[in-house]
Design a protein around this motif. Structure first.
Motif, PDB file in Angstrom:
ATOM      1  N   PHE A 158       0.832  -1.198   0.000  1.00  0.00           N
ATOM      2  CA  PHE A 158       0.000   0.000   0.000  1.00  0.00           C
ATOM      3  C   PHE A 158       0.871   1.253   0.000  1.00  0.00           C
ATOM      4  N   VAL A 159       0.222   2.373  -0.322  1.00  0.00           N
ATOM      5  CA  VAL A 159       0.881   3.675  -0.325  1.00  0.00           C
ATOM      6  C   VAL A 159       0.466   4.432   0.928  1.00  0.00           C
ATOM      7  N   CYS A 160       1.428   5.037   1.611  1.00  0.00           N
ATOM      8  CA  CYS A 160       1.104   5.828   2.799  1.00  0.00           C
ATOM      9  C   CYS A 160       0.217   7.004   2.392  1.00  0.00           C
ATOM     10  N   PRO A 161      -0.959   7.161   3.027  1.00  0.00           N
ATOM     11  CA  PRO A 161      -1.860   8.247   2.640  1.00  0.00           C
ATOM     12  C   PRO A 161      -1.365   9.627   3.079  1.00  0.00           C
ATOM     13  N   PHE A 162      -0.359   9.665   3.944  1.00  0.00           N
ATOM     14  CA  PHE A 162       0.173  10.940   4.407  1.00  0.00           C
ATOM     15  C   PHE A 162       1.273  11.475   3.488  1.00  0.00           C
ATOM     16  N   PRO A 185      -2.460  15.650  11.922  1.00  0.00           N
ATOM     17  CA  PRO A 185      -3.897  15.821  12.175  1.00  0.00           C
ATOM     18  C   PRO A 185      -4.774  15.581  10.950  1.00  0.00           C
ATOM     19  N   ASN A 186      -4.168  15.375   9.776  1.00  0.00           N
ATOM     20  CA  ASN A 186      -4.948  15.246   8.542  1.00  0.00           C
ATOM     21  C   ASN A 186      -5.828  13.996   8.532  1.00  0.00           C
ATOM     22  N   LYS A 187      -7.031  14.147   7.983  1.00  0.00           N
ATOM     23  CA  LYS A 187      -7.927  13.007   7.790  1.00  0.00           C
ATOM     24  C   LYS A 187      -7.605  12.405   6.425  1.00  0.00           C
ATOM     25  N   VAL A 188      -7.370  11.098   6.405  1.00  0.00           N
ATOM     26  CA  VAL A 188      -6.938  10.450   5.163  1.00  0.00           C
ATOM     27  C   VAL A 188      -7.764   9.199   4.887  1.00  0.00           C
ATOM     28  N   VAL A 189      -7.718   8.764   3.650  1.00  0.00           N
ATOM     29  CA  VAL A 189      -8.406   7.537   3.231  1.00  0.00           C
ATOM     30  C   VAL A 189      -7.517   6.347   3.553  1.00  0.00           C
ATOM     31  N   CYS A 190      -8.089   5.306   4.164  1.00  0.00           N
ATOM     32  CA  CYS A 190      -7.322   4.100   4.473  1.00  0.00           C
ATOM     33  C   CYS A 190      -7.036   3.343   3.178  1.00  0.00           C
ATOM     34  N   ASN A 207      -9.441   9.278  12.641  1.00  0.00           N
ATOM     35  CA  ASN A 207      -8.235   8.922  13.400  1.00  0.00           C
ATOM     36  C   ASN A 207      -7.619   7.703  12.727  1.00  0.00           C
ATOM     37  N   PHE A 208      -6.790   7.953  11.724  1.00  0.00           N
ATOM     38  CA  PHE A 208      -6.276   6.878  10.887  1.00  0.00           C
ATOM     39  C   PHE A 208      -5.402   5.895  11.659  1.00  0.00           C
ATOM     40  N   LEU A 209      -4.554   6.390  12.582  1.00  0.00           N
ATOM     41  CA  LEU A 209      -3.670   5.496  13.336  1.00  0.00           C
ATOM     42  C   LEU A 209      -4.490   4.559  14.217  1.00  0.00           C
TER      43      LEU A 209
END
Length: 245
Positions: A158-162, A185-190, A207-209
């Motif tokens: 996978f590619v890191c969404p950050f 703090p960014n909201k990202v797609v899993c 909360n992606f983590l």
């Protein structure tokens, strides 16, 4: 399930001790049978090492075993799944005293060893090492003959969404995000969820983590049959989600 069983055994033994206390004064006593399991961490299933206890639910774990739970914003007890305050996790001196007081037979040489020294003893016990060497080797199941279509998304890396780092498997993705994006703090797609047939490529985790650590404990591909349609895949995902909860 194993953790719940060990917890049940520990509670049952403590109840028996309360019903039949030792007649001696100033000494600790406990049945040798199962004594090691009473003082085993529910996560690693080994005798506690530097035990810590969660204040709210009083469950005890090895300090190192509990560390991953303390890295998320809203941690849950690994045993009872109750939310807890990471600042209210303290070293369990009472458990450490019991570890120093009780002895149990080594699983290899049968020598009685203080529980607080059991881990180091097992690591150097030739009988235990011999047992480990003679354990049956893992044999994988027969590979499936089902063909994997060439037009499916990449579900291995996978590619890191950050930051866009590429070629990360699930474990590497968790490690990478914990080390490099813990305070992002960014909201990202899993990327793991969006690669699934039921995934929503536009849904952003708040909360992606926390999502990574609590949702992706297994590889979806273990459970996904590539021949099923998307509706059946969605039903399978919902069933897994219910099983988790």
């Amino acid at each position: 399930m194993m953790a719940m069983f060990r917890s049940f055994v520990s509670a049952s033994t403590q109840l028996r001790q309360q019903q039949h206390p030792s007649s001696g004064t100033g000494s600790l006593s406990a049945p040798a049978e199962g004594i090691e399991s009473q003082f085993s961490c529910p996560i690693c299933l080994e005798v506690y090492h530097k035990p810590v206890s969660i204040a709210s639910c009083t469950h005890t774990f090895c300090g190192e075993c509990l560390q991953p739970c303390l890295q998320v914003t809203s941690p849950l007890c690994p045993l009872c799944r109750v939310p807890f305050d990471p600042k209210k996790v303290d070293r369990s001196s009472s458990v450490e005293k019991q570890l120093a007081s009780y002895k149990a037979p080594c699983r290899g040489c049968s020598k009685k060893v203080s529980l607080i020294k059991m881990r180091s003893h097992i690591a150097s016990c030739s009988k235990v090492q011999e047992q480990i060497a003679n354990c049956p080797k893992f044999v994988p199941v027969v590979p499936t003959s089902q063909p994997i279509p060439s037009n499916i998304p990449n579900r291995s890396t996978f590619v890191c969404p950050f930051c866009g780092a590429r070629h990360l498997d699930q474990q590497e993705l968790v490690k990478h995000c914990m080390e490099n994006h813990r305070n992002d703090p960014n909201k990202v797609v899993c990327p793991v969820c969006s690669a699934m047939p039921w995934g929503d490529p536009s849904y952003k985790s708040s909360n992606f983590l926390h999502h990574l650590l609590h949702r992706h404990k297994f590889s979806y591909d273990t459970f996904v049959d590539y021949s099923i349609d998307e509706e059946a895949a969605l039903q399978a995902a919902l069933a897994l989600s219910l099983a988790e909860n």
